[in-house]
Scaffold this motif. Sequence first.
Motif, PDB file in Angstrom:
ATOM      1  N   LEU A  70       0.883  -1.227   0.287  1.00 57.32           N
ATOM      2  CA  LEU A  70      -0.105   0.194   0.028  1.00 57.32           C
ATOM      3  C   LEU A  70       0.802   1.193  -0.126  1.00 57.32           C
ATOM      4  O   LEU A  70       0.148   2.298  -0.045  1.00 57.32           O
ATOM      5  CB  LEU A  70      -0.788  -0.052   1.219  1.00 57.32           C
ATOM      6  CG  LEU A  70      -1.758  -1.049   1.253  1.00 57.32           C
ATOM      7  CD1 LEU A  70      -2.737  -1.216   2.671  1.00 57.32           C
ATOM      8  CD2 LEU A  70      -2.784  -1.121   0.096  1.00 57.32           C
ATOM      9  N   ARG A  71       2.146   1.255  -0.122  1.00 51.58           N
ATOM     10  CA  ARG A  71       3.143   2.349  -0.206  1.00 51.58           C
ATOM     11  C   ARG A  71       2.827   3.245   0.961  1.00 51.58           C
ATOM     12  O   ARG A  71       2.620   4.441   1.056  1.00 51.58           O
ATOM     13  CB  ARG A  71       2.808   2.905  -1.407  1.00 51.58           C
ATOM     14  CG  ARG A  71       3.366   2.079  -2.753  1.00 51.58           C
ATOM     15  CD  ARG A  71       4.711   1.651  -2.661  1.00 51.58           C
ATOM     16  NE  ARG A  71       5.058   0.953  -3.886  1.00 51.58           N
ATOM     17  CZ  ARG A  71       6.089   0.547  -4.030  1.00 51.58           C
ATOM     18  NH1 ARG A  71       7.042   0.224  -2.635  1.00 51.58           N
ATOM     19  NH2 ARG A  71       6.612  -0.431  -5.098  1.00 51.58           N
ATOM     20  N   ASN A  72       2.775   2.638   2.398  1.00 54.18           N
ATOM     21  CA  ASN A  72       2.449   3.303   3.352  1.00 54.18           C
ATOM     22  C   ASN A  72       3.389   3.088   4.537  1.00 54.18           C
ATOM     23  O   ASN A  72       3.136   3.440   5.754  1.00 54.18           O
ATOM     24  CB  ASN A  72       0.846   3.400   3.832  1.00 54.18           C
ATOM     25  CG  ASN A  72       0.713   1.769   4.116  1.00 54.18           C
ATOM     26  OD1 ASN A  72       1.575   0.934   4.065  1.00 54.18           O
ATOM     27  ND2 ASN A  72      -0.531   1.686   4.568  1.00 54.18           N
ATOM     28  N   ARG A  73       4.410   2.424   4.343  1.00 50.37           N
ATOM     29  CA  ARG A  73       5.240   1.729   5.410  1.00 50.37           C
ATOM     30  C   ARG A  73       6.621   2.349   5.435  1.00 50.37           C
ATOM     31  O   ARG A  73       7.244   2.383   4.301  1.00 50.37           O
ATOM     32  CB  ARG A  73       5.133   0.309   5.631  1.00 50.37           C
ATOM     33  CG  ARG A  73       6.339  -0.077   6.546  1.00 50.37           C
ATOM     34  CD  ARG A  73       6.050  -1.754   6.936  1.00 50.37           C
ATOM     35  NE  ARG A  73       5.994  -2.554   5.656  1.00 50.37           N
ATOM     36  CZ  ARG A  73       7.205  -3.200   4.952  1.00 50.37           C
ATOM     37  NH1 ARG A  73       8.275  -2.883   5.558  1.00 50.37           N
ATOM     38  NH2 ARG A  73       6.856  -4.085   3.941  1.00 50.37           N
ATOM     39  N   VAL A  74       7.363   3.023   6.626  1.00 48.89           N
ATOM     40  CA  VAL A  74       8.615   3.662   6.560  1.00 48.89           C
ATOM     41  C   VAL A  74       9.555   2.289   6.617  1.00 48.89           C
ATOM     42  O   VAL A  74       9.491   1.664   7.413  1.00 48.89           O
ATOM     43  CB  VAL A  74       8.427   4.455   7.820  1.00 48.89           C
ATOM     44  CG1 VAL A  74       9.990   4.938   7.741  1.00 48.89           C
ATOM     45  CG2 VAL A  74       7.494   5.673   7.779  1.00 48.89           C
ATOM     46  N   LYS A  75      10.464   2.550   5.518  1.00 46.75           N
ATOM     47  CA  LYS A  75      11.399   1.646   5.676  1.00 46.75           C
ATOM     48  C   LYS A  75      12.923   2.247   5.374  1.00 46.75           C
ATOM     49  O   LYS A  75      12.617   3.413   4.782  1.00 46.75           O
ATOM     50  CB  LYS A  75      11.213   0.456   4.488  1.00 46.75           C
ATOM     51  CG  LYS A  75      12.273  -0.408   4.392  1.00 46.75           C
ATOM     52  CD  LYS A  75      11.923  -1.446   3.321  1.00 46.75           C
ATOM     53  CE  LYS A  75      12.861  -2.469   3.089  1.00 46.75           C
ATOM     54  NZ  LYS A  75      14.216  -2.067   2.814  1.00 46.75           N
ATOM     55  N   ALA A  76      13.848   1.821   5.812  1.00 46.64           N
ATOM     56  CA  ALA A  76      15.238   2.188   5.659  1.00 46.64           C
ATOM     57  C   ALA A  76      15.422   2.402   4.026  1.00 46.64           C
ATOM     58  O   ALA A  76      15.230   1.619   3.465  1.00 46.64           O
ATOM     59  CB  ALA A  76      16.493   1.648   6.156  1.00 46.64           C
ATOM     60  N   VAL A  77      16.007   3.617   3.561  1.00 38.73           N
ATOM     61  CA  VAL A  77      16.328   3.803   2.067  1.00 38.73           C
ATOM     62  C   VAL A  77      17.831   4.303   2.072  1.00 38.73           C
ATOM     63  O   VAL A  77      18.199   5.036   2.791  1.00 38.73           O
ATOM     64  CB  VAL A  77      15.455   4.572   1.353  1.00 38.73           C
ATOM     65  CG1 VAL A  77      14.122   3.875   1.415  1.00 38.73           C
ATOM     66  CG2 VAL A  77      15.214   5.796   1.858  1.00 38.73           C
ATOM     67  N   ARG A  78      18.299   4.170   0.835  1.00 40.28           N
ATOM     68  CA  ARG A  78      19.699   4.911   0.434  1.00 40.28           C
ATOM     69  C   ARG A  78      19.402   6.102  -0.472  1.00 40.28           C
ATOM     70  O   ARG A  78      18.892   5.671  -1.461  1.00 40.28           O
ATOM     71  CB  ARG A  78      20.583   3.645  -0.124  1.00 40.28           C
ATOM     72  CG  ARG A  78      22.127   4.448  -0.152  1.00 40.28           C
ATOM     73  CD  ARG A  78      22.885   3.605  -0.624  1.00 40.28           C
ATOM     74  NE  ARG A  78      23.192   2.227   0.183  1.00 40.28           N
ATOM     75  CZ  ARG A  78      24.169   2.001   1.010  1.00 40.28           C
ATOM     76  NH1 ARG A  78      24.636   3.391   1.657  1.00 40.28           N
ATOM     77  NH2 ARG A  78      24.277   1.009   1.813  1.00 40.28           N
ATOM     78  N   LEU A  79      19.718   7.037  -0.066  1.00 38.20           N
ATOM     79  CA  LEU A  79      19.511   8.345  -0.958  1.00 38.20           C
ATOM     80  C   LEU A  79      20.890   9.142  -1.380  1.00 38.20           C
ATOM     81  O   LEU A  79      21.582   9.314  -0.206  1.00 38.20           O
ATOM     82  CB  LEU A  79      18.714   9.371  -0.114  1.00 38.20           C
ATOM     83  CG  LEU A  79      17.222   8.799   0.385  1.00 38.20           C
ATOM     84  CD1 LEU A  79      16.545   9.765   1.065  1.00 38.20           C
ATOM     85  CD2 LEU A  79      16.406   8.456  -1.359  1.00 38.20           C
ATOM     86  N   ARG A  80      21.298   8.927  -2.460  1.00 40.47           N
ATOM     87  CA  ARG A  80      22.857   9.666  -2.825  1.00 40.47           C
ATOM     88  C   ARG A  80      23.658   8.903  -2.004  1.00 40.47           C
ATOM     89  O   ARG A  80      24.497   9.784  -1.479  1.00 40.47           O
ATOM     90  CB  ARG A  80      22.586  11.109  -2.908  1.00 40.47           C
ATOM     91  CG  ARG A  80      21.452  11.696  -3.673  1.00 40.47           C
ATOM     92  CD  ARG A  80      21.835  11.683  -5.257  1.00 40.47           C
ATOM     93  NE  ARG A  80      23.130  12.158  -5.555  1.00 40.47           N
ATOM     94  CZ  ARG A  80      23.155  13.455  -6.038  1.00 40.47           C
ATOM     95  NH1 ARG A  80      22.130  14.096  -5.965  1.00 40.47           N
ATOM     96  NH2 ARG A  80      24.319  13.765  -6.142  1.00 40.47           N
ATOM     97  N   GLY A  81      23.574   7.578  -1.907  1.00 43.90           N
ATOM     98  CA  GLY A  81      24.722   6.977  -1.187  1.00 43.90           C
ATOM     99  C   GLY A  81      24.732   7.031   0.476  1.00 43.90           C
ATOM    100  O   GLY A  81      25.505   6.531   1.039  1.00 43.90           O
ATOM    101  N   GLU A  82      23.604   7.637   1.029  1.00 45.10           N
ATOM    102  CA  GLU A  82      23.537   7.750   2.446  1.00 45.10           C
ATOM    103  C   GLU A  82      22.269   7.034   3.024  1.00 45.10           C
ATOM    104  O   GLU A  82      21.006   7.153   2.458  1.00 45.10           O
ATOM    105  CB  GLU A  82      23.604   9.077   2.926  1.00 45.10           C
ATOM    106  CG  GLU A  82      24.617  10.086   2.728  1.00 45.10           C
ATOM    107  CD  GLU A  82      25.852   9.379   3.699  1.00 45.10           C
ATOM    108  OE1 GLU A  82      25.498   9.163   4.941  1.00 45.10           O
ATOM    109  OE2 GLU A  82      27.014   9.205   3.360  1.00 45.10           O
ATOM    110  N   VAL A  83      22.488   6.131   3.813  1.00 46.62           N
ATOM    111  CA  VAL A  83      21.211   5.462   4.505  1.00 46.62           C
ATOM    112  C   VAL A  83      20.541   6.423   5.099  1.00 46.62           C
ATOM    113  O   VAL A  83      21.028   7.220   6.230  1.00 46.62           O
ATOM    114  CB  VAL A  83      21.650   4.424   5.338  1.00 46.62           C
ATOM    115  CG1 VAL A  83      20.507   3.541   6.096  1.00 46.62           C
ATOM    116  CG2 VAL A  83      22.657   3.145   4.657  1.00 46.62           C
ATOM    117  N   SER A  84      19.136   6.370   4.920  1.00 45.24           N
ATOM    118  CA  SER A  84      18.289   7.179   5.423  1.00 45.24           C
ATOM    119  C   SER A  84      17.285   6.473   6.406  1.00 45.24           C
ATOM    120  O   SER A  84      16.472   5.665   5.921  1.00 45.24           O
ATOM    121  CB  SER A  84      17.462   8.169   4.581  1.00 45.24           C
ATOM    122  OG  SER A  84      16.598   9.101   5.328  1.00 45.24           O
TER     123      SER A  84
END
Length: 365
Positions: free
Chosen positions: A72-86
């Motif tokens: 449902l594209r509603n869950r917060v998960k760690a992502v990598r943005l421009r090489g940094e883990v968010s």
Amino acid sequence: MSTLQVTAERLVVVPHPNADRLELAQVGLYRAVVAKGQFATGDHAVYIPEQSVLPEELIAELGLTGKLAGSLRNRVKAVRLRGEVSQGIVCTPTALGGVDLAGAAVAGTDFAESLGIVKWVPPVPVSMSGQVESAPDLLRWVDVENIKRFPDIFTAGEPVVATEKIHGTACLLTHVRAGDRILVSSKGVGGRSLSLSLTEADGNLYWRAVRAHGLDEAARKLAAALDADRIGLFGEVYGAGVQDLHYGASAAHDSSLGFGLFDIAVDAGAAPVRWLGHHEISALLDDLGLALPRVPVLYEGGYDAELLLELAEGAETVSGAGTNIREGLVVRPATERPSPILGGRAIGKIVSAAYLLRDGGTEYE
């Protein structure tokens, strides 16, 4: 799994090394990518942790429609943005306009309910579920908080033991000496507000692990040796068919089903329930001739946050062959003690970036 709290936090903002228009807002040891200039060090904002499920209105307000995890594209998960883990989301929701966030940070106010945010609970496969019955005597496991969120659980140099965090499913066994009863549950089932145990059944994953590794007889011997009313054994059941990381083990047959003991609790009646320290468990098992498989120890020594953050990464050691990535670490003091920060046991976890960012992972309890 950690408890869900959506709190106001004082931010430390640092440059993003690979993006001119982004910065990193730090909460504890977590870092979340934010737009440059959105926040400054000393500001207070709301931190929404991983595994949070957000309502559609808040997702739209934050400009995250279609960008979160889950079907449902509603869950917060760690992502990598421009090489940094968010990890997590730092924001100031309009619903909290006028709220003194600095005061809320001091008070530890939890905004999850007011913002409509709930904790993600994964579905449970048939093999991990079953018939349940009331079990008020069950010794329950605790929620282990992330050290990145609570970096002051331990003090620098404090003697600690770090064990490998195995990606399986937690098995809870309680032996009650009165009536020689064995109660078996999972973290998901036994962690409900009313303690429940799983009715004994041949095909149930947790009962299979108990039989395969002789956990019931071990608990009886421990209870007799310690003159305890109740003994709790806590371990991780793992293998192919349990979670996506299998460590070379398999749930297809009892002989190949993996298990790693990570904790023992003792209820001796008048005194509060006591958790045994790592070395105390080792000595006790040796004295009783109990060869229970245990989770691997990766570090013993003075607490060093940076060293442990590095040690959480890499290949697992459970299989002896580096079959999978390492999920992370669980850190305990060498001598068990309470934590005024957590209001319970001093215990914390560090989860590896590789584990958080992997595709197709399962998270069954």
